[in-house]
Design a protein around this motif. Structure first.
Motif, PDB file in Angstrom:
ATOM      1  N   LEU A   1       5.886 -13.028  -9.004  1.00  0.00           N
ATOM      2  CA  LEU A   1       5.963 -13.789 -10.141  1.00  0.00           C
ATOM      3  C   LEU A   1       7.129 -14.172 -10.659  1.00  0.00           C
ATOM      4  O   LEU A   1       7.926 -14.917 -10.341  1.00  0.00           O
ATOM      5  CB  LEU A   1       4.663 -15.205 -10.767  1.00  0.00           C
ATOM      6  CG  LEU A   1       4.777 -15.877 -11.366  1.00  0.00           C
ATOM      7  CD1 LEU A   1       5.422 -17.199 -11.107  1.00  0.00           C
ATOM      8  CD2 LEU A   1       3.432 -16.049 -12.199  1.00  0.00           C
ATOM      9  N   ARG A   2       7.117 -13.115 -11.222  1.00  0.00           N
ATOM     10  CA  ARG A   2       8.814 -13.528 -12.360  1.00  0.00           C
ATOM     11  C   ARG A   2       9.893 -12.715 -11.959  1.00  0.00           C
ATOM     12  O   ARG A   2      10.688 -13.891 -11.816  1.00  0.00           O
ATOM     13  CB  ARG A   2       7.964 -11.892 -12.827  1.00  0.00           C
ATOM     14  CG  ARG A   2       7.415 -11.627 -14.009  1.00  0.00           C
ATOM     15  CD  ARG A   2       7.787 -10.455 -15.477  1.00  0.00           C
ATOM     16  NE  ARG A   2       6.354 -10.377 -15.845  1.00  0.00           N
ATOM     17  CZ  ARG A   2       5.410  -9.394 -16.266  1.00  0.00           C
ATOM     18  NH1 ARG A   2       5.828  -8.258 -15.047  1.00  0.00           N
ATOM     19  NH2 ARG A   2       4.783  -9.375 -17.249  1.00  0.00           N
ATOM     20  N   VAL A   3       9.913 -11.792 -10.147  1.00  0.00           N
ATOM     21  CA  VAL A   3      10.357 -12.323  -9.692  1.00  0.00           C
ATOM     22  C   VAL A   3      11.337 -13.375  -8.734  1.00  0.00           C
ATOM     23  O   VAL A   3      12.848 -13.924  -9.073  1.00  0.00           O
ATOM     24  CB  VAL A   3      10.701 -11.248  -8.306  1.00  0.00           C
ATOM     25  CG1 VAL A   3      11.868 -11.439  -7.115  1.00  0.00           C
ATOM     26  CG2 VAL A   3      10.785 -10.111  -8.969  1.00  0.00           C
ATOM     27  N   THR A   4      10.087 -14.674  -8.381  1.00  0.00           N
ATOM     28  CA  THR A   4      10.532 -16.002  -7.908  1.00  0.00           C
ATOM     29  C   THR A   4      11.011 -16.593  -8.997  1.00  0.00           C
ATOM     30  O   THR A   4      11.634 -17.927  -8.941  1.00  0.00           O
ATOM     31  CB  THR A   4       9.196 -16.326  -7.599  1.00  0.00           C
ATOM     32  OG1 THR A   4       8.451 -15.729  -6.226  1.00  0.00           O
ATOM     33  CG2 THR A   4       8.989 -17.529  -7.310  1.00  0.00           C
ATOM     34  N   LEU A   5      10.506 -17.074 -10.822  1.00  0.00           N
ATOM     35  CA  LEU A   5      10.251 -17.683 -10.994  1.00  0.00           C
ATOM     36  C   LEU A   5      12.302 -17.131 -11.475  1.00  0.00           C
ATOM     37  O   LEU A   5      12.669 -17.931 -12.193  1.00  0.00           O
ATOM     38  CB  LEU A   5      10.044 -17.357 -12.386  1.00  0.00           C
ATOM     39  CG  LEU A   5       8.394 -17.992 -11.704  1.00  0.00           C
ATOM     40  CD1 LEU A   5       7.973 -17.858 -13.315  1.00  0.00           C
ATOM     41  CD2 LEU A   5       8.589 -19.504 -11.800  1.00  0.00           C
ATOM     42  N   THR A   6      12.077 -15.812 -11.846  1.00  0.00           N
ATOM     43  CA  THR A   6      13.683 -15.412 -12.219  1.00  0.00           C
ATOM     44  C   THR A   6      15.267 -15.603 -10.763  1.00  0.00           C
ATOM     45  O   THR A   6      16.305 -15.573 -11.697  1.00  0.00           O
ATOM     46  CB  THR A   6      13.905 -14.038 -12.728  1.00  0.00           C
ATOM     47  OG1 THR A   6      13.425 -13.429 -12.463  1.00  0.00           O
ATOM     48  CG2 THR A   6      13.300 -14.471 -14.396  1.00  0.00           C
TER      49      THR A   6
ATOM     50  N   SER B   1       0.363  -0.854  -0.416  1.00  0.00           N
ATOM     51  CA  SER B   1       0.188   0.001   0.391  1.00  0.00           C
ATOM     52  C   SER B   1       0.647   1.441   0.125  1.00  0.00           C
ATOM     53  O   SER B   1       0.491   2.528  -0.519  1.00  0.00           O
ATOM     54  CB  SER B   1      -0.848  -0.008   1.382  1.00  0.00           C
ATOM     55  OG  SER B   1      -1.573  -1.229   1.206  1.00  0.00           O
ATOM     56  N   ALA B   2       2.022   1.284   0.597  1.00  0.00           N
ATOM     57  CA  ALA B   2       2.943   2.424   1.089  1.00  0.00           C
ATOM     58  C   ALA B   2       3.172   2.564  -0.193  1.00  0.00           C
ATOM     59  O   ALA B   2       3.435   3.520  -1.139  1.00  0.00           O
ATOM     60  CB  ALA B   2       3.815   1.798   1.703  1.00  0.00           C
ATOM     61  N   ALA B   3       3.592   1.891  -1.210  1.00  0.00           N
ATOM     62  CA  ALA B   3       4.496   1.179  -2.483  1.00  0.00           C
ATOM     63  C   ALA B   3       3.333   2.413  -3.215  1.00  0.00           C
ATOM     64  O   ALA B   3       3.615   2.930  -4.745  1.00  0.00           O
ATOM     65  CB  ALA B   3       5.304   0.167  -2.686  1.00  0.00           C
ATOM     66  N   HIS B   4       1.648   1.799  -3.730  1.00  0.00           N
ATOM     67  CA  HIS B   4       0.922   2.356  -4.364  1.00  0.00           C
ATOM     68  C   HIS B   4       0.694   3.375  -3.676  1.00  0.00           C
ATOM     69  O   HIS B   4       0.539   4.704  -5.268  1.00  0.00           O
ATOM     70  CB  HIS B   4      -0.506   1.365  -4.019  1.00  0.00           C
ATOM     71  CG  HIS B   4      -1.090   1.906  -4.855  1.00  0.00           C
ATOM     72  ND1 HIS B   4      -1.069   1.822  -6.145  1.00  0.00           N
ATOM     73  CD2 HIS B   4      -1.958   2.304  -4.464  1.00  0.00           C
ATOM     74  CE1 HIS B   4      -2.394   2.127  -6.559  1.00  0.00           C
ATOM     75  NE2 HIS B   4      -2.861   3.002  -5.333  1.00  0.00           N
ATOM     76  N   ALA B   5       0.714   3.806  -3.238  1.00  0.00           N
ATOM     77  CA  ALA B   5       0.608   5.997  -2.295  1.00  0.00           C
ATOM     78  C   ALA B   5       1.631   6.271  -2.982  1.00  0.00           C
ATOM     79  O   ALA B   5       1.971   7.788  -2.953  1.00  0.00           O
ATOM     80  CB  ALA B   5       0.910   5.858  -1.246  1.00  0.00           C
ATOM     81  N   MET B   6       2.588   5.716  -3.812  1.00  0.00           N
ATOM     82  CA  MET B   6       4.310   6.479  -4.312  1.00  0.00           C
ATOM     83  C   MET B   6       4.432   6.531  -5.652  1.00  0.00           C
ATOM     84  O   MET B   6       5.303   6.356  -6.130  1.00  0.00           O
ATOM     85  CB  MET B   6       5.334   6.159  -3.688  1.00  0.00           C
ATOM     86  CG  MET B   6       5.107   6.921  -2.107  1.00  0.00           C
ATOM     87  SD  MET B   6       7.102   6.657  -1.251  1.00  0.00           S
ATOM     88  CE  MET B   6       6.931   5.042  -0.181  1.00  0.00           C
ATOM     89  N   SER B   7       2.822   5.535  -6.262  1.00  0.00           N
ATOM     90  CA  SER B   7       2.472   5.354  -7.257  1.00  0.00           C
ATOM     91  C   SER B   7       3.701   4.238  -8.183  1.00  0.00           C
ATOM     92  O   SER B   7       4.114   3.881  -9.302  1.00  0.00           O
ATOM     93  CB  SER B   7       3.073   6.442  -8.995  1.00  0.00           C
ATOM     94  OG  SER B   7       2.260   7.449  -8.233  1.00  0.00           O
ATOM     95  N   VAL B   8       3.822   2.975  -7.683  1.00  0.00           N
ATOM     96  CA  VAL B   8       4.882   2.027  -7.515  1.00  0.00           C
ATOM     97  C   VAL B   8       3.721   0.492  -7.391  1.00  0.00           C
ATOM     98  O   VAL B   8       3.353   0.294  -5.715  1.00  0.00           O
ATOM     99  CB  VAL B   8       5.913   1.506  -6.548  1.00  0.00           C
ATOM    100  CG1 VAL B   8       6.816   0.341  -7.076  1.00  0.00           C
ATOM    101  CG2 VAL B   8       7.018   2.904  -6.912  1.00  0.00           C
ATOM    102  N   ASP B   9       3.457  -0.059  -8.111  1.00  0.00           N
ATOM    103  CA  ASP B   9       2.432  -1.132  -8.022  1.00  0.00           C
ATOM    104  C   ASP B   9       2.870  -1.874  -8.141  1.00  0.00           C
ATOM    105  O   ASP B   9       3.099  -2.766  -9.626  1.00  0.00           O
ATOM    106  CB  ASP B   9       1.442  -1.026  -9.342  1.00  0.00           C
ATOM    107  CG  ASP B   9       0.532   0.272  -8.938  1.00  0.00           C
ATOM    108  OD1 ASP B   9      -0.569   0.344  -7.120  1.00  0.00           O
ATOM    109  OD2 ASP B   9      -0.182   0.837  -9.237  1.00  0.00           O
ATOM    110  N   VAL B  10       2.879  -2.451  -7.240  1.00  0.00           N
ATOM    111  CA  VAL B  10       4.024  -4.055  -7.440  1.00  0.00           C
ATOM    112  C   VAL B  10       2.938  -5.147  -8.034  1.00  0.00           C
ATOM    113  O   VAL B  10       1.766  -5.582  -6.144  1.00  0.00           O
ATOM    114  CB  VAL B  10       4.616  -4.652  -6.409  1.00  0.00           C
ATOM    115  CG1 VAL B  10       5.396  -6.481  -5.994  1.00  0.00           C
ATOM    116  CG2 VAL B  10       5.463  -3.670  -5.797  1.00  0.00           C
ATOM    117  N   THR B  11       2.677  -6.079  -8.306  1.00  0.00           N
ATOM    118  CA  THR B  11       1.009  -7.441  -9.103  1.00  0.00           C
ATOM    119  C   THR B  11       2.003  -8.460  -8.750  1.00  0.00           C
ATOM    120  O   THR B  11       2.800  -8.694  -8.627  1.00  0.00           O
ATOM    121  CB  THR B  11       1.308  -6.583 -10.338  1.00  0.00           C
ATOM    122  OG1 THR B  11       2.093  -7.342 -11.263  1.00  0.00           O
ATOM    123  CG2 THR B  11       0.339  -5.109 -10.282  1.00  0.00           C
TER     124      THR B  11
END
Length: 430
Positions: A379-384, A364-374
């Protein structure tokens, strides 16, 4: 009244004497609105990072931050101020020639250029030059294998405070293409300075540092000379020295935090070499010794104290726009599958890193600064991660084995050269 850092305070005051066109009407006794020691004010230091109160009563550190909030670059600013008579292209050309071929290769070199080059070419006694090249070798491993996936996320951290981020809007960073160029230039600078001999007097890293230093000064000059564009009472000096410290020492800060978590009051030899390499690079960028501590505790203390005295503020029109533009920038060119996959993986890693490092993992804090972690990003981070982190950890471990050092370094240099090419830095400059 200055008690603890009188020479640094005199350097700040001297700006009005030696650069009256820029600072003649600047009152160095009045603190800008951005700086606050009022416990009732919200600051840029999150509660989850550290308690703010102890920093507000630390008189030497408060004085240091006050002074360097009003300190530009007394060496490079006068050269950048020549833009009115010489133009930007000529100043860049003369600086590059002086770095590559020496000051004598510049016909009728301005005394301001001579002073800048002379100030950079003599290492100060407070830098252990024996450790610098060793530190560069260690630093090029993360530069080759890890930083390319985290740099955009780290870059976003410079936009999380209105008072520190505003100068970026003056450079055209709100343009997507300019944002991509700035990220590439920043990545190229940090990468090329780790190359063998890059920080030598005529090395590519020395020239890159000179260019970064000049561009900071040029932004400062342009902000102060444009009527109505810069509110000195609110923001103080554009890009003051205290705001350059975090970017220059961010890797050292991470090492320092890790050391303190392990209850180690001192760096290991390898960590010390990386820290000394970063300190020397910061010296080339114009930072004073007082902003370049050497111990884990002192480094963390200075980082936290700066945030504790910096007034909190996230203006969506400035900070939010910079974040969104940087996140939208296309860093990997091409229309094939590989560039698209690389772009998506890098963007996911940058968002994930930003959330974990600067928002305490709070989506939520990241979203408030326009960074949306989906979920897709996670999943991409986990796989790579096995490939990205695995290769980095293997290269780090192999580099510490005497029998594998040369082989590992050769492989790292090949990867790093590819990175530099992708950042748009010609092989001749790397």
């Amino acid at each position: 009244m200055t008690v603890h850092f009188p020479r640094l305070a005199e350097r700040a005051r001297s700006q009005a004497v030696h650069q009256p066109g820029l600072y003649g009407d600047f009152d160095f006794t009045v603190l800008p609105h951005r700086l606050t020691i009022d416990p009732a004010d919200a600051s840029a230091l999150p509660a989850w990072v550290a308690e703010r109160a102890p920093y507000l009563t630390d008189e030497p550190t408060v004085e240091l931050i006050r002074t360097t909030t009003l300190l530009g670059d007394v060496i490079a600013d006068p050269y950048a101020a020549l833009v009115a008579t010489h133009g930007t292209k000529q100043l860049i050309s003369m600086l590059c020639t002086a770095c590559r071929d020496g000051i004598d290769a510049v016909p009728d070199a301005p005394p301001e250029l001579v002073r800048l080059v002379e100030a950079m070419e003599t290492p100060p006694p407070w830098i252990d030059m024996d450790l610098v090249e060793e530190g560069a070798r260690a630093a090029r491993v993360p530069a080759a294998f890890l930083s390319p996936y985290l740099l955009r996320g780290a870059f976003l951290a410079t936009f999380t405070n209105t008072y520190a981020a505003l100068p970026m809007t003056l450079t055209g960073a709100l343009s997507s293409k300019r944002a991509a160029r700035r990220v590439h230039h920043t990545a190229g600078f940090f990468a090329v300075t780790t190359m063998p001999g890059a920080l030598d007097r005529h090395g590519a890293g020395f020239e890159a540092a000179a260019m970064v230093r000049f561009m900071h000064s040029l932004t400062r000059v342009q902000a102060l000379r444009r009527p109505g564009i810069w509110d000195r009472a609110v923001y103080g000096l554009p890009i003051p020295q205290i705001d350059q410290m975090p970017a220059g020492l961010i890797n050292t800060y991470i090492l320092a935090r890790a050391a303190l978590r392990r209850r180690r009051p001192a760096f290991t030899h390898r960590e010390r070499s990386v820290a000394e390499f970063a300190r020397y690079r910061c010296f080339l960028l114009g930072l004073p010794e007082e902003l370049l501590p050497t111990t884990p505790e002192a480094i963390v203390h200075l980082f936290h104290a700066r945030a504790a005295l910096l007034r909190d503020g996230f203006d969506d029109a400035t900070c939010g726009a910079l974040v969104r533009t940087t996140m939208a920038a296309q860093l990997h060119q091409g229309h094939g599958l590989t560039p698209r996959l690389t772009e998506s993986v890098e963007r996911s890693w940058s968002k994930y890193f930003f959330r974990q490092a600067f928002c305490n993992g709070n989506t939520s804090a990241a979203h408030a600064m326009s960074v949306d972690v989906t979920r897709t990003d996670a999943l991409r981070v986990t796989l790579t991660a096995p490939f990205i982190l695995g290769r980095y950890l293997i290269a780090t471990a192999a580099g510490n084995q005497p029998r594998l050092t040369r082989l590992t370094d050769a492989y790292t240099l090949r990867i790093l050269q590819r990175r530099l090419t992708a950042y748009g830095m010609p092989p001749s400059q790397a």
